[in-house]
Design a protein around this motif. Structure first.
Motif, short mmCIF file in Angstrom:
data_model
loop_
_atom_site.label_atom_id
_atom_site.label_comp_id
_atom_site.label_asym_id
_atom_site.label_seq_id
_atom_site.Cartn_x
_atom_site.Cartn_y
_atom_site.Cartn_z
N LYS A 69 0.82 -1.21 0.00
CA LYS A 69 0.00 0.00 0.00
C LYS A 69 0.85 1.26 0.00
O LYS A 69 0.63 2.17 -0.81
CB LYS A 69 -0.92 0.02 1.24
CG LYS A 69 -1.73 -1.24 1.42
CD LYS A 69 -2.59 -1.19 2.67
CE LYS A 69 -1.81 -1.08 3.98
NZ LYS A 69 -1.14 -2.29 4.39
N SER A 70 1.83 1.30 0.91
CA SER A 70 2.68 2.50 0.98
C SER A 70 3.46 2.67 -0.31
O SER A 70 3.65 3.79 -0.79
CB SER A 70 3.66 2.39 2.15
OG SER A 70 2.96 2.31 3.35
N THR A 71 3.93 1.56 -0.84
CA THR A 71 4.67 1.63 -2.10
C THR A 71 3.79 2.22 -3.20
O THR A 71 4.23 3.08 -3.96
CB THR A 71 5.14 0.22 -2.50
OG1 THR A 71 5.76 -0.39 -1.37
CG2 THR A 71 6.09 0.26 -3.65
N MET A 190 -3.19 9.96 1.79
CA MET A 190 -3.17 9.68 3.22
C MET A 190 -2.73 8.25 3.46
O MET A 190 -3.45 7.31 3.19
CB MET A 190 -4.56 9.94 3.81
CG MET A 190 -5.05 11.34 3.46
SD MET A 190 -6.63 11.77 4.17
CE MET A 190 -6.21 11.99 5.88
N ASP A 191 -1.50 8.09 3.96
CA ASP A 191 -0.95 6.76 4.19
C ASP A 191 -1.20 6.32 5.63
O ASP A 191 -0.48 6.73 6.53
CB ASP A 191 0.55 6.76 3.89
CG ASP A 191 1.13 5.35 3.95
OD1 ASP A 191 0.37 4.41 4.22
OD2 ASP A 191 2.35 5.20 3.73
N GLU A 192 -2.19 5.49 5.82
CA GLU A 192 -2.57 5.01 7.16
C GLU A 192 -2.63 6.18 8.14
O GLU A 192 -2.12 6.09 9.26
CB GLU A 192 -1.58 3.96 7.65
CG GLU A 192 -1.45 2.81 6.67
CD GLU A 192 -1.18 1.48 7.35
OE1 GLU A 192 -1.52 1.36 8.53
OE2 GLU A 192 -0.67 0.58 6.67
N ALA A 193 -3.26 7.25 7.70
CA ALA A 193 -3.22 8.48 8.48
C ALA A 193 -3.80 8.31 9.88
O ALA A 193 -3.38 8.99 10.80
CB ALA A 193 -3.96 9.58 7.73
MG LIG Z 1 2.78 1.21 4.87
#
Ligand SMILES: [Mg+2]
Ligand SMILES: Nc1ncnc2c1ncn2[C@@H]1O[C@H](COP(=O)(O)OP(=O)(O)OP(=O)(O)O)[C@@H](O)[C@H]1O
Lengths: 349, 343
Positions: A69-71, A190-193
């Motif tokens: 996901k982050s990638t 929004m990355d796992e905000a």
């Molecule tokens: Mg991540």
């Protein structure tokens, strides 16, 4: 305008390692993540991802830890360069931008909120929030005025002079949100905000985000590993597993028709009555019946159960803006509440 | 008969060897052997084929003292070239040191000392530390050691300043480039392990002993390493999440360096400065061998003339200075660290 997506991701591949090009050939020839790692020592980050991210919608990318996901989200602002594939923003190929153009794009067109907040510890709330404008060279009084507006909007009025360490996690993430809003960009990543926040604060923040979204109509890409959060926020839901998309589409549709045991396992634990809406279960209008009442398509099944007082024999008419558009049978509703479990799992039970 | 005669005979070099017989200089050992013929036979059974040993068998072979002479000559040859480059480059250092020493001594004590105390207050904002420094200075002045202490302080101030001006940019460059870091680390290791006297010798010949820059360079070379290392480390240790946020909002490398990396690395850089100051102090004492003024000269006098009292008092003064410098720089670090709220 309506049809062209804000962000288009086309056949995106990302492979981590010393020689990603050769590894890419192997992946395209059908090698899986595990085999690639043991054979070549390369990590398959993403494989063949194609997603359309619509303007003014919340697209939620969900997956377990390590699913990429982050990638994926970092390809949108090119914090990570893809091994193969394309990313279009407003129809423009983002991979063709040179350093300066990319920097300008990041300054004006996209902002980001981070799981670990990533605030500057040596700056006050006000200066942290004003950062995107400071980078653009906006004068101090102007950027402080703008930042102040958003600090107030996220509910931190009065804390401008505080430093991040003086704030709780939830407040720090409000600063992160204010910082992203101050940049006044169309796209918000929004990355796992909200993942680092406790459930109550998290729910508050989700509510705040939804309010802001109604008001500002930003294009939001939201990453989470929590299905409840995904279902609450998503207009479009993308489910990732081992770097590949396993299913994407309308969240209600995914809930009712999971395409894969992986997703079934995901969706089997949630309170479906609270998440599913009348729209997803209703059938075509059939005038012969006597309806017990009118409901809206956006009502949750939970509210309908409350209205029927547990009577499964009645039917409701679905009405949208005064027009009847369908009907809902309480028996269908009850069936929809039972998660579909794949046959394999049923045998195991 | 020398042990290695046979070797040269076997190689067919006897003629070449004997060509130089008699014309060469005599070594101390052979001179002794001549005056005391009995001792000549008592050499080791199997001597190592050193230059001197081979010379005995073959007078054409160079002696080891010729090797020493050769090195000296080579150094003297490059010296002039080196000097013509280094001299103008380092001249400002001499001026700076002379200027600082002049100012610290020429200005009356009731100007210099209060200024120093103000500076101490400014950097550390601590009543306790400032009081301690005040008392220490009063004591040093009372026992008539204030001037020497001020000279030492002046030298440390100039050298530390130059270490920071040179060291921080080098450290930044190291943090930015892995290759530069890899190539510089062995040099820094070398500078830290070299005993100071080893590089004092070439410096003495390169510059004249009367020039302040001689000890200035010696101190800087010795003390600059910690600033470089800790700047490098500090920048590399900056929270990568924050750096990523900086990139996300489109910061240019310059904005990132000045707005994020240097401020966040500051406590580490200051720790490097603290070590640099302490190493300058250690070196300034040794540097009094090459005409650095200050308390070190008195220590040296104590050693040279066995004036126990002079040496002890000067030593006490240096200890006091060391404690002052350490306390003040540590208090300053504590202050920036709490400002930055890393708790
Ligand atoms: Mg991540
Ligand atoms: N720089 C890198 N070098 C090598 N492998 C990497 C790198 N970054 C990520 N990966 C790998 O890529 C995969 C996906 O990582 P990613 O951080 O995108 O996961 P994620 O879905 O965000 O997980 P989480 O929920 O834990 O944040 C993981 O297997 C990870 O090991």
């Amino acid at each position: 305008m309506v049809n062209s997506p804000k962000i288009e991701i086309r056949n995106l591949y990302k492979i981590f390692g010393s020689d990603p090009k050769t590894a890419l050939e192997k992946v395209k020839a059908g090698m899986g993540k595990e085999a690639l790692l043991s054979d070549t020592g390369h990590v398959l980050g993403l494989q063949n991802i194609s997603i359309d991210i619509n303007e003014s919608a919340i697209t939620v990318v969900m997956g377990l830890s390590g699913s990429g996901k982050s990638t994926l989200i970092r390809h949108i602002n090119r914090l990570i360069e893809p091994t193969d594939g394309q990313v279009f923003i407003d129809g423009e190929d983002a991979l063709l931008l040179d350093q300066d153009e990319l920097r300008n794009k990041r300054r004006t067109d996209m902002s980001m909120v981070f799981q670990k907040f990533a605030l500057l510890p040596h700056r006050t709330v006000l200066d942290n929030s004003a950062l995107p404008l400071e980078v653009r060279g906006v004068s101090k009084s102007e950027r402080h005025a703008e930042a102040q507006v958003w600090i107030n909007r996220v509910g931190l009025g009065g804390f401008e002079k505080h430093y991040p360490y003086q704030l709780s996690g939830g407040m720090q993430q409000r600063v992160g949100l204010a910082r992203a809003l101050t940049s006044n960009s169309d796209i918000m990543l929004m990355d796992e905000a909200f993942s680092a926040l406790d459930p109550l604060i998290r729910s508050d923040m989700q509510k705040l985000l939804l309010e802001l979204h109604v008001e500002l109509k930003k294009t939001i890409v939201f990453i989470t590993h929590d299905l409840d959060e995904a279902l609450r926020l998503a207009d479009h839901l993308v489910i990732l597993k081992d770097g590949a998309v396993v299913q994407q589409g309308d969240p209600q549709g995914i809930l009712l028709n999971p395409s894969d045991p992986y997703i079934e396992a995901f969706v089997s634990d949630i309170n479906r009555a609270r998440v599913l809406r009348v729209r997803s279960v209703m059938t075509a209008l059939d005038k012969k019946f006597k309806y017990a009442g009118d409901v809206a398509p956006s009502d949750t099944l939970e509210s309908l159960i409350a209205r029927s007082e547990g009577d499964t024999s009645c039917k409701f008419r679905v009405v949208e803006e005064e027009n009847p558009i369908g009907q809902i049978d309480m028996q269908d509703l009850v069936k929809a509440l039972v998660p579909r479990v794949s046959e394999v799992e049923q045998r195991n039970l | 008969m020398a042990f290695y005669d046979g070797l040269f005979n076997a190689l067919g070099l006897r003629e070449w060897c004997d060509a130089a017989a008699g014309s060469s200089k005599m070594s101390m050992a052979s001179l002794l052997a001549k005056t005391n013929p009995d001792a000549a036979d008592e050499g080791p059974v199997f001597p190592f084929p050193s230059m001197d040993e081979l010379y005995q068998a073959c007078p054409s072979f160079p002696q080891s003292r010729e090797f020493t002479a050769g090195v000296e000559e080579a150094f003297l040859n490059v010296k002039d070239v080196l000097k013509s480059v280094l001299d103008p480059l380092t001249q400002p250092l001499s001026w700076l040191l002379e200027f600082a020493l002049f100012i610290f001594l020429a200005a009356p004590w009731w100007v210099v000392v209060p200024l120093i105390l103000l500076f101490v207050w400014y950097v550390c904002r601590s009543v306790a530390v400032t009081t301690f420094v005040t008392i220490s200075f009063a004591f040093l002045a009372f026992i008539d050691h204030l001037d020497a202490a001020l000279q030492t302080l002046a030298i440390i101030a100039v050298c530390t300043g130059i270490c920071i001006i040179l060291g921080v940019p080098i450290g930044i460059a190291m943090a930015k480039s892995n290759r530069f870091q890899r190539s510089l680390l062995p040099l820094l290791d070398l500078l830290q392990t070299l005993p100071t006297f080893v590089y004092l010798i070439p410096l003495i010949f390169l510059f004249s002993v009367t020039e302040p820059k001689l000890y200035g360079i010696a101190i800087i070379v010795y003390a600059i390493v910690p600033v470089i290392r800790l700047t490098d480390l500090g920048i590399r240790l900056v929270d990568q999440d924050v750096v990523e946020a900086a990139n996300t909002f489109g910061m240019s490398p310059r904005q990132k360096l000045l707005g994020v990396e240097l401020p966040l690395a500051l406590p580490n850089i200051m720790a490097g400065v603290n070590q640099t100051i302490m190493m300058s102090l250690a070196m300034v004492v040794i540097a009094s061998l090459v005409s650095a003024p200050g308390l070190g000269v008195l220590v040296l006098r104590g050693i040279r003339n066995l004036e126990l009292g002079v040496g002890l008092i000067a030593g006490l003064g240096i200890v006091l200075l060391a404690v002052i410098l350490d306390r003040v720089s540590k208090a300053a670090i504590a202050r920036v660290s709490t400002d930055q709220t890393f708790k």
